[in-house]
Structure formats: structure tokens, C-alpha cells
Design a protein around this motif. Sequence first.
Motif, PDB file in Angstrom:
ATOM      1  N   THR A 189       4.038  -7.389   0.791  1.00  0.00           N
ATOM      2  CA  THR A 189       3.406  -6.848  -0.678  1.00  0.00           C
ATOM      3  C   THR A 189       2.727  -5.365  -0.242  1.00  0.00           C
ATOM      4  O   THR A 189       2.846  -4.671  -1.240  1.00  0.00           O
ATOM      5  N   ASN A 190       2.231  -5.181   0.664  1.00  0.00           N
ATOM      6  CA  ASN A 190       2.044  -3.929   1.273  1.00  0.00           C
ATOM      7  C   ASN A 190       3.016  -2.769   0.962  1.00  0.00           C
ATOM      8  O   ASN A 190       2.691  -1.800   0.453  1.00  0.00           O
ATOM      9  N   LEU A 191       4.193  -3.240   1.700  1.00  0.00           N
ATOM     10  CA  LEU A 191       5.415  -2.322   1.820  1.00  0.00           C
ATOM     11  C   LEU A 191       5.894  -1.927   0.333  1.00  0.00           C
ATOM     12  O   LEU A 191       6.137  -1.043  -0.059  1.00  0.00           O
ATOM     13  N   GLY A 192       6.158  -3.105  -0.400  1.00  0.00           N
ATOM     14  CA  GLY A 192       6.525  -3.188  -1.898  1.00  0.00           C
ATOM     15  C   GLY A 192       5.924  -2.253  -2.921  1.00  0.00           C
ATOM     16  O   GLY A 192       6.489  -1.313  -3.494  1.00  0.00           O
ATOM     17  N   ILE A 193       4.626  -2.123  -2.703  1.00  0.00           N
ATOM     18  CA  ILE A 193       3.670  -1.479  -3.667  1.00  0.00           C
ATOM     19  C   ILE A 193       3.801  -0.071  -3.096  1.00  0.00           C
ATOM     20  O   ILE A 193       3.704   1.057  -3.863  1.00  0.00           O
ATOM     21  N   ARG A 194       3.717   0.196  -1.696  1.00  0.00           N
ATOM     22  CA  ARG A 194       3.893   1.682  -1.307  1.00  0.00           C
ATOM     23  C   ARG A 194       4.979   2.359  -1.679  1.00  0.00           C
ATOM     24  O   ARG A 194       4.873   3.449  -1.616  1.00  0.00           O
ATOM     25  N   LEU A 195       6.108   1.565  -1.793  1.00  0.00           N
ATOM     26  CA  LEU A 195       7.719   1.935  -2.107  1.00  0.00           C
ATOM     27  C   LEU A 195       7.751   2.196  -3.480  1.00  0.00           C
ATOM     28  O   LEU A 195       8.958   3.057  -3.903  1.00  0.00           O
ATOM     29  N   VAL A 196       6.844   2.030  -4.147  1.00  0.00           N
ATOM     30  CA  VAL A 196       7.098   2.349  -5.706  1.00  0.00           C
ATOM     31  C   VAL A 196       7.245   3.710  -5.915  1.00  0.00           C
ATOM     32  O   VAL A 196       6.425   4.714  -5.362  1.00  0.00           O
ATOM     33  N   ASP A 197       8.089   4.238  -6.682  1.00  0.00           N
ATOM     34  CA  ASP A 197       8.447   5.680  -6.908  1.00  0.00           C
ATOM     35  C   ASP A 197       7.148   6.661  -7.316  1.00  0.00           C
ATOM     36  O   ASP A 197       6.505   6.213  -8.400  1.00  0.00           O
ATOM     37  N   LYS A 198       7.196   7.704  -6.742  1.00  0.00           N
ATOM     38  CA  LYS A 198       5.938   8.442  -7.099  1.00  0.00           C
ATOM     39  C   LYS A 198       5.897   8.918  -8.478  1.00  0.00           C
ATOM     40  O   LYS A 198       4.983   9.191  -9.005  1.00  0.00           O
ATOM     41  N   ASP A 199       7.381   9.147  -8.776  1.00  0.00           N
ATOM     42  CA  ASP A 199       7.268  10.043 -10.402  1.00  0.00           C
ATOM     43  C   ASP A 199       7.040   8.771 -11.524  1.00  0.00           C
ATOM     44  O   ASP A 199       6.432   9.263 -12.469  1.00  0.00           O
ATOM     45  N   VAL A 200       7.337   7.420 -10.968  1.00  0.00           N
ATOM     46  CA  VAL A 200       6.986   6.621 -11.987  1.00  0.00           C
ATOM     47  C   VAL A 200       5.382   6.354 -12.042  1.00  0.00           C
ATOM     48  O   VAL A 200       4.750   6.330 -13.352  1.00  0.00           O
ATOM     49  N   LEU A 201       4.738   6.427 -11.126  1.00  0.00           N
ATOM     50  CA  LEU A 201       3.326   6.596 -11.106  1.00  0.00           C
ATOM     51  C   LEU A 201       2.576   7.627 -11.750  1.00  0.00           C
ATOM     52  O   LEU A 201       1.660   7.594 -12.360  1.00  0.00           O
ATOM     53  N   GLU A 202       3.558   8.883 -11.526  1.00  0.00           N
ATOM     54  CA  GLU A 202       2.925  10.175 -12.245  1.00  0.00           C
ATOM     55  C   GLU A 202       3.001   9.736 -13.720  1.00  0.00           C
ATOM     56  O   GLU A 202       2.054  10.439 -14.578  1.00  0.00           O
ATOM     57  N   ALA A 203       4.051   9.276 -14.127  1.00  0.00           N
ATOM     58  CA  ALA A 203       4.247   8.873 -15.653  1.00  0.00           C
ATOM     59  C   ALA A 203       3.334   8.064 -16.065  1.00  0.00           C
ATOM     60  O   ALA A 203       2.601   8.238 -17.128  1.00  0.00           O
ATOM     61  N   ALA A 204       2.907   6.963 -15.201  1.00  0.00           N
ATOM     62  CA  ALA A 204       2.025   5.998 -15.712  1.00  0.00           C
ATOM     63  C   ALA A 204       0.420   6.631 -15.915  1.00  0.00           C
ATOM     64  O   ALA A 204      -0.314   6.654 -16.770  1.00  0.00           O
ATOM     65  N   ASP A 205       0.205   7.738 -14.968  1.00  0.00           N
ATOM     66  CA  ASP A 205      -0.982   8.423 -14.942  1.00  0.00           C
ATOM     67  C   ASP A 205      -0.934   9.359 -16.294  1.00  0.00           C
ATOM     68  O   ASP A 205      -1.826   9.550 -16.826  1.00  0.00           O
ATOM     69  N   ALA A 206       0.173   9.842 -16.599  1.00  0.00           N
ATOM     70  CA  ALA A 206       0.234  10.744 -17.788  1.00  0.00           C
ATOM     71  C   ALA A 206       0.054  10.122 -19.057  1.00  0.00           C
ATOM     72  O   ALA A 206      -0.393  10.834 -20.049  1.00  0.00           O
ATOM     73  N   PHE A 207       0.318   8.673 -19.011  1.00  0.00           N
ATOM     74  CA  PHE A 207       0.007   8.291 -20.148  1.00  0.00           C
ATOM     75  C   PHE A 207      -1.472   7.469 -20.102  1.00  0.00           C
ATOM     76  O   PHE A 207      -1.818   6.590 -21.164  1.00  0.00           O
ATOM     77  N   GLY A 208      -2.177   7.840 -19.246  1.00  0.00           N
ATOM     78  CA  GLY A 208      -3.602   7.520 -19.390  1.00  0.00           C
ATOM     79  C   GLY A 208      -3.899   6.122 -18.886  1.00  0.00           C
ATOM     80  O   GLY A 208      -4.985   5.527 -19.085  1.00  0.00           O
TER      81      GLY A 208
END
Length: 295
Positions: free
Chosen positions: A181-200
Motif C-alpha cells: 500500500t505504501n509502495l503503490g501510493i508512493r509510485l503514483v506519477d508526480k505529473d498526475v499529482l501536480e495535475a490534481a493540485d492544479a485542479f484545486g
Amino acid sequence: MDWLSKFPNMNDEALTALKKAIDDGFRAFTRSYGDGIEEFFEPLQYFLVQCERFMTGTPWPIILLLIAAIAWFASRSWKIVLGCVATLLLIGYFGMWADTMRTISMIFVCTVLAIAIGIPIGIAMSLSNRLQSIVNPVLDIMQTMPSFVYLIPVVMLLGIGKVPGLIAVVIYAIPPIIRLTNLGIRLVDKDVLEAADAFGSSGWQRLKNVQMPLALPTIMAGINQTIMMALAMVVIASMIGVQGLGQPVLKAIANQYFTLGVFNGFAIVGIAIIFDRVSQAYGRRLQKHREVIHG
């Protein structure tokens, strides 16, 4: 080899006193809090007993159809469904149906408990490097500790029975689901996370709507490994009163009943294959879903 005798080990009397103090302290803790701990685990015992009654009390054709439906939902493969049905029919034909249902109910409850405890810990580890550095050594110890050792404190606290066996199995089997679980969440693409942050997205929304869905295939791999480790612990847990396929194997070892041990051993292997194929197929389906999202 004389140098071995000169090793600066602890004084025998001091070591004996230390061991006695630890043993006496644990016994005092058991006497003081044992009843309260038993009451705390009563809902877990009720859940396990009800699952076992359902699996053993329901007519076998209904159980067969239910397992086939779950296998189809998870895999969408007729080969896996037919393999599950054929394996269970063979187990029933050789007279091991009731013990198999008890084992499946035990594994089901262990898996539910491991998911309920392990996934939140894994999520917390993925959000904190400090927590990860603390928990990882504990998981290393849990995975390298001989499985028999888990039975000692559990039996001293709760005695012989289903719940102590269940707790020992969960402790033995939970590390993979926490790690993955820890590994799977840490391996999520940073670009995807940045896109989620950009959408607020808030931290909770990002975790719930982005990280967890994308980490699901890895988490499913952790659940698969947890189930396999729980099945490996079934025979050992039968030593403290856990009913199921483990007890006939233990009886076969004690009395040299070759066929009894081999048949029940093959039944455990059959259940392991069913759980493994179904959970892996479901993980592959989730992986394809993730690839479609990225595509």
C-alpha cells in the motif's frame, strides 16, 4: 576454539534474573488485563463464528455458485471459474468440504482484518517518511520472526481458541499489504499529482480520487500476498485450536496418517491456487483500467 569461551557474555545469574523479571511481568500483565482483552476481541469472535456458520451451514451448491460468481466478477475468465468449481468439487468428493469451509471463513476474516488495519497504516506511511522509517524495521522483524513465536504471547493472553489463532495469523500475514500500500501510493506519477493540485484538489481528495485508484493494482498484489501467508499459517494455527484443514494435517503428523496429511495438504494448495488466481486476475483488470486512464 578456546576463544569462544572467552566471549564477554552476560553473567548467568543476571541473565536468569532478567528473563524471570520479564516472564513475571508478562504473567502479571496477563492476569490483570487478560479478561479485558478477551472482552475487546468478542466482536471479532462473533464475526468469525457467524462467517463459519454461514460457510458450513449453507448448502454446498449455493456456496459453489457464490464462489463461482465472485471468481467471475474478479477475473471475467471462464477458465478460472471452471478451475475454482472443479477444485471445490474435488475437495468435497474427498470428504474435506466442512474443514475447507472453516479454513475459507478463517482466511476471509483474516483478510478483512488485515485490510482494515494494513491499508490505513500503509497510507500513513506513504504520507510520512519519518513514520516509514519507524514502521519498516518493525515489518522486517514481523516477516523474519519464526511463525511459532507469534503463538506464545497470544496464547498467554487469550488462551487456546479461534480468536488467538486469528490474531496470530493476522500478525504473521499483514506486512505485505502494509508495504505494498505504501509502495503503490508512493509510485503514483508526480505529473498526475501536480495535475490534481492544479485542479484545486485537497489532500484528502487527491488521496481518494487519484492516488488510491492508481495504487489499487499494487494494493491488490499486497492482498494476494497476505492471503498466501495466512494460508501458510493455517496448519501452525491449528496447534492452538483453529479448526479447518490444518487440524487433520496436524493429526496426520502426530499419528503418521500419510493419506490424511497429503489429501488435506492438497486441499490447502487448491484453496491457495483459487485465491491466487482470482486475486491476480482482479489485479490485472485494475492494471488495464489504469492503463486506459493513462492512455
